[in-house]
Design a protein around this motif. Sequence first.
Motif, PDB file in Angstrom:
ATOM      1  N   ALA A  61       0.829  -1.213   0.000  1.00 28.10           N
ATOM      2  CA  ALA A  61       0.000   0.000   0.000  1.00 28.10           C
ATOM      3  C   ALA A  61       0.861   1.260   0.000  1.00 28.10           C
ATOM      4  O   ALA A  61       0.525   2.261  -0.643  1.00 28.10           O
ATOM      5  CB  ALA A  61      -0.928  -0.002   1.219  1.00 28.10           C
ATOM      6  N   VAL A  62       1.995   1.208   0.724  1.00 29.99           N
ATOM      7  CA  VAL A  62       2.896   2.365   0.774  1.00 29.99           C
ATOM      8  C   VAL A  62       3.597   2.544  -0.566  1.00 29.99           C
ATOM      9  O   VAL A  62       3.783   3.662  -1.043  1.00 29.99           O
ATOM     10  CB  VAL A  62       3.930   2.189   1.911  1.00 29.99           C
ATOM     11  CG1 VAL A  62       4.916   3.349   1.931  1.00 29.99           C
ATOM     12  CG2 VAL A  62       3.221   2.086   3.255  1.00 29.99           C
ATOM     13  N   GLU A  63       3.970   1.425  -1.200  1.00 25.29           N
ATOM     14  CA  GLU A  63       4.659   1.510  -2.482  1.00 25.29           C
ATOM     15  C   GLU A  63       3.768   2.083  -3.571  1.00 25.29           C
ATOM     16  O   GLU A  63       4.223   2.826  -4.448  1.00 25.29           O
ATOM     17  CB  GLU A  63       5.155   0.119  -2.899  1.00 25.29           C
ATOM     18  CG  GLU A  63       5.977   0.134  -4.162  1.00 25.29           C
ATOM     19  CD  GLU A  63       7.026  -0.953  -4.181  1.00 25.29           C
ATOM     20  OE1 GLU A  63       8.189  -0.656  -4.502  1.00 25.29           O
ATOM     21  OE2 GLU A  63       6.672  -2.112  -3.880  1.00 25.29           O
ATOM     22  N   LYS A  64       2.480   1.775  -3.498  1.00 24.91           N
ATOM     23  CA  LYS A  64       1.559   2.208  -4.546  1.00 24.91           C
ATOM     24  C   LYS A  64       0.966   3.593  -4.298  1.00 24.91           C
ATOM     25  O   LYS A  64       0.344   4.163  -5.180  1.00 24.91           O
ATOM     26  CB  LYS A  64       0.428   1.190  -4.691  1.00 24.91           C
ATOM     27  CG  LYS A  64       0.875  -0.168  -5.219  1.00 24.91           C
ATOM     28  CD  LYS A  64      -0.285  -1.149  -5.301  1.00 24.91           C
ATOM     29  CE  LYS A  64       0.183  -2.520  -5.751  1.00 24.91           C
ATOM     30  NZ  LYS A  64       0.693  -2.541  -7.131  1.00 24.91           N
ATOM     31  N   SER A  65       1.143   4.142  -3.101  1.00 18.42           N
ATOM     32  CA  SER A  65       0.500   5.418  -2.758  1.00 18.42           C
ATOM     33  C   SER A  65       1.528   6.459  -2.319  1.00 18.42           C
ATOM     34  O   SER A  65       2.121   6.338  -1.242  1.00 18.42           O
ATOM     35  CB  SER A  65      -0.533   5.211  -1.648  1.00 18.42           C
ATOM     36  OG  SER A  65      -1.032   6.443  -1.193  1.00 18.42           O
ATOM     37  N   THR A  66       1.722   7.470  -3.137  1.00 19.20           N
ATOM     38  CA  THR A  66       2.633   8.551  -2.754  1.00 19.20           C
ATOM     39  C   THR A  66       2.059   9.356  -1.591  1.00 19.20           C
ATOM     40  O   THR A  66       2.799   9.834  -0.732  1.00 19.20           O
ATOM     41  CB  THR A  66       2.885   9.499  -3.939  1.00 19.20           C
ATOM     42  OG1 THR A  66       1.633   9.966  -4.431  1.00 19.20           O
ATOM     43  CG2 THR A  66       3.636   8.803  -5.052  1.00 19.20           C
ATOM     44  N   VAL A  67       0.722   9.480  -1.545  1.00 18.66           N
ATOM     45  CA  VAL A  67       0.089  10.237  -0.463  1.00 18.66           C
ATOM     46  C   VAL A  67       0.349   9.569   0.879  1.00 18.66           C
ATOM     47  O   VAL A  67       0.623  10.240   1.890  1.00 18.66           O
ATOM     48  CB  VAL A  67      -1.427  10.387  -0.708  1.00 18.66           C
ATOM     49  CG1 VAL A  67      -2.103  11.029   0.498  1.00 18.66           C
ATOM     50  CG2 VAL A  67      -1.684  11.204  -1.959  1.00 18.66           C
ATOM     51  N   LEU A  68       0.299   8.226   0.899  1.00 19.79           N
ATOM     52  CA  LEU A  68       0.552   7.495   2.145  1.00 19.79           C
ATOM     53  C   LEU A  68       1.997   7.686   2.587  1.00 19.79           C
ATOM     54  O   LEU A  68       2.287   7.865   3.776  1.00 19.79           O
ATOM     55  CB  LEU A  68       0.230   6.007   1.964  1.00 19.79           C
ATOM     56  CG  LEU A  68       0.275   5.131   3.218  1.00 19.79           C
ATOM     57  CD1 LEU A  68      -0.620   5.688   4.318  1.00 19.79           C
ATOM     58  CD2 LEU A  68      -0.131   3.692   2.879  1.00 19.79           C
ATOM     59  N   ARG A  69       2.914   7.669   1.634  1.00 13.41           N
ATOM     60  CA  ARG A  69       4.325   7.906   1.966  1.00 13.41           C
ATOM     61  C   ARG A  69       4.521   9.322   2.521  1.00 13.41           C
ATOM     62  O   ARG A  69       5.235   9.524   3.500  1.00 13.41           O
ATOM     63  CB  ARG A  69       5.200   7.714   0.725  1.00 13.41           C
ATOM     64  CG  ARG A  69       5.638   6.277   0.504  1.00 13.41           C
ATOM     65  CD  ARG A  69       6.566   6.177  -0.674  1.00 13.41           C
ATOM     66  NE  ARG A  69       5.844   5.951  -1.920  1.00 13.41           N
ATOM     67  CZ  ARG A  69       6.371   6.069  -3.125  1.00 13.41           C
ATOM     68  NH1 ARG A  69       7.628   6.459  -3.257  1.00 13.41           N
ATOM     69  NH2 ARG A  69       5.663   5.835  -4.201  1.00 13.41           N
ATOM     70  N   GLU A  70       3.896  10.294   1.875  1.00 16.54           N
ATOM     71  CA  GLU A  70       3.992  11.672   2.340  1.00 16.54           C
ATOM     72  C   GLU A  70       3.403  11.824   3.744  1.00 16.54           C
ATOM     73  O   GLU A  70       3.945  12.542   4.589  1.00 16.54           O
ATOM     74  CB  GLU A  70       3.247  12.601   1.380  1.00 16.54           C
ATOM     75  CG  GLU A  70       3.946  12.789   0.052  1.00 16.54           C
ATOM     76  CD  GLU A  70       3.065  13.459  -0.987  1.00 16.54           C
ATOM     77  OE1 GLU A  70       3.598  14.077  -1.918  1.00 16.54           O
ATOM     78  OE2 GLU A  70       1.821  13.362  -0.858  1.00 16.54           O
ATOM     79  N   THR A  71       2.310  11.109   4.001  1.00 14.08           N
ATOM     80  CA  THR A  71       1.647  11.203   5.313  1.00 14.08           C
ATOM     81  C   THR A  71       2.536  10.618   6.409  1.00 14.08           C
ATOM     82  O   THR A  71       2.636  11.174   7.509  1.00 14.08           O
ATOM     83  CB  THR A  71       0.293  10.484   5.284  1.00 14.08           C
ATOM     84  OG1 THR A  71      -0.517  11.050   4.254  1.00 14.08           O
ATOM     85  CG2 THR A  71      -0.427  10.613   6.616  1.00 14.08           C
TER      86      THR A  71
END
Length: 586
Positions: free
Chosen positions: A60-70
């Motif tokens: 989920a983190v790899e596929k979502s830049t927003v999650l990484r930013e959060t």
Amino acid sequence: MEGGVTVADKAEFKECLRLSWTQPYILQLVLSAGIGGLLFGYDTGVISGALLYIRDDFAAVEKSTVLRETIVSMAVAGAIVGAAFGGWMNDKFGRRPSIIIADALFFAGAVIMAFSPTPNIIIVGRVFVGLGVGMASMTAPLYISEASPARIRGALVSTNGLLITGGQFLAYLINLAFTKVPGTWRWMLGIAGVPALVQFVLMLMLPESPRWLYRKGRKEEAAAILQKIYPANEVEQEIDAMRRSVEEEVLLEGSIGEHGLIGKLRKALGSKVVRRGLLAGVIVQVAQQFVGINTVMYYSPTIVQLAGYASNNTAMALSLITSGLNAIGSIVSMFFVDRAGRRRLMLISLVGIVVWLAVLGGTFLGAAHHAPPVSDVETRLLANQTQTCPEFNPNVRWSCMNCLKAASTCGFCAHQGDKLLPGACLALNDESRHACRADHREFYTEGCPNNFGWLALIGLGAYIVSYSPGMGTVPWIVNSEIYPLRFRGICGGIAAVANWVSNLIVTQTFLSLTKALGTSATFFLFCCVSFLALIIVFLTVPETKGLQFEEVERMLERNDYKPWKRYHGGSSIEPAKNSEIGLTTP
């Protein structure tokens, strides 16, 4: 009283070292000061490397830049709340309990992150760490300045500031140390709890700030602490100096005539001097963040991967250079800020930042245009071992950049012999990654293989060298000098909040911008913002070098006030025509 932050000289540092060995109390102070700054810097640096492995562990983190930013930015959000809450706790309960609580929050956050089963729990841990960082950033320098001997106070406060950048450098070293250890990112994030626990224990053995105790009417306790700090023949003199200082502080607070926050703010903004000072103070703090520095500090290994280096280990090793340059730049600033002047140093810094952000944007643009193509043959070679990218159509010409921008999230498996030759576009998952590496190929998920990576690294290093001595340190010095003494607390708080909020905005949007606009366009955007900051700083920020607080106030209240004029002792000196941007010695 001389305006500005006191820069410790060589003799003061020598005295600090001597007292550290001869007086255990002073040694405890030094350790406590160092750990506070170290924790602040460590949290900034550690997430940049840990994020690479969190991304590998959670799809989920790899596929979502927003999650990484959060995951990155929630510590900043927590710090905003922690700084505001810490200011209230400092006055209500004292400096020492505030630092102890900050350590407890930091330790709890480190443990939560180390044992997190999901990305959401990591975010919770980041919030706890942020609360601790925010409280410590407000409290630790204040405690050190109030509880240390006057003759080494500057050295201790300077050491605390230097160890923030030292903590960032240490974080990159620790990240590298744990790359081969099972659990990688859990160790990277969890080990931060150790220095927090050490500081927690040390603070239990240290007394409260004598100045805070004196203000609360606990004069005997304050005197007892001063007896530990000063020789017996100096104690009475120091108590008398503290009494006068506290009385002056109370008198200044009374002169405002308001007790509530809103009332004080209304009173402050009613003053032309405060409005002009606050405009300059807030602008330099916002500019400090909007030139993009925390994209480098929080995402440095990711930026290295965007430049074409696929390996996590390589990305972190190269990022160590930027962190080291940042630490060196902070030391350089201590030697030049009083020689070159605040305004000039910031303007020179911004010119360098604009140039090198343009170089970075051009480098990433060239890398994108020369990205290796996707080969149907290469893709089919690996198709029996893993899944190809769903969007890939062999009848449509694709490059590596098209592959990485695919909506379903794909990765590029480079050619086995030469990474610049056509490669394969595969679905982004563990099977694809393992299949690619098993065939002795490199798997790219952020940037594409290219021959421009070295230039991006030079640009990144030069950007840091331009930023650190000027925009990295000077905005805080300007904010310590530009407000009237009676409004310094509230104005400094507003400027600090502006800095944290700007930090949050940049941190929460950088990866999304690289996905939406492309890496080169994102750096060109920061370049344009930095150029705008250069113009605004030139038009709004005066030189405060060598001016006493009272002279700064007189300068700001003049009817003919112009920030680009040089003022000395209340009179202005028109700059020469070729030095209007403040780049020559007054």
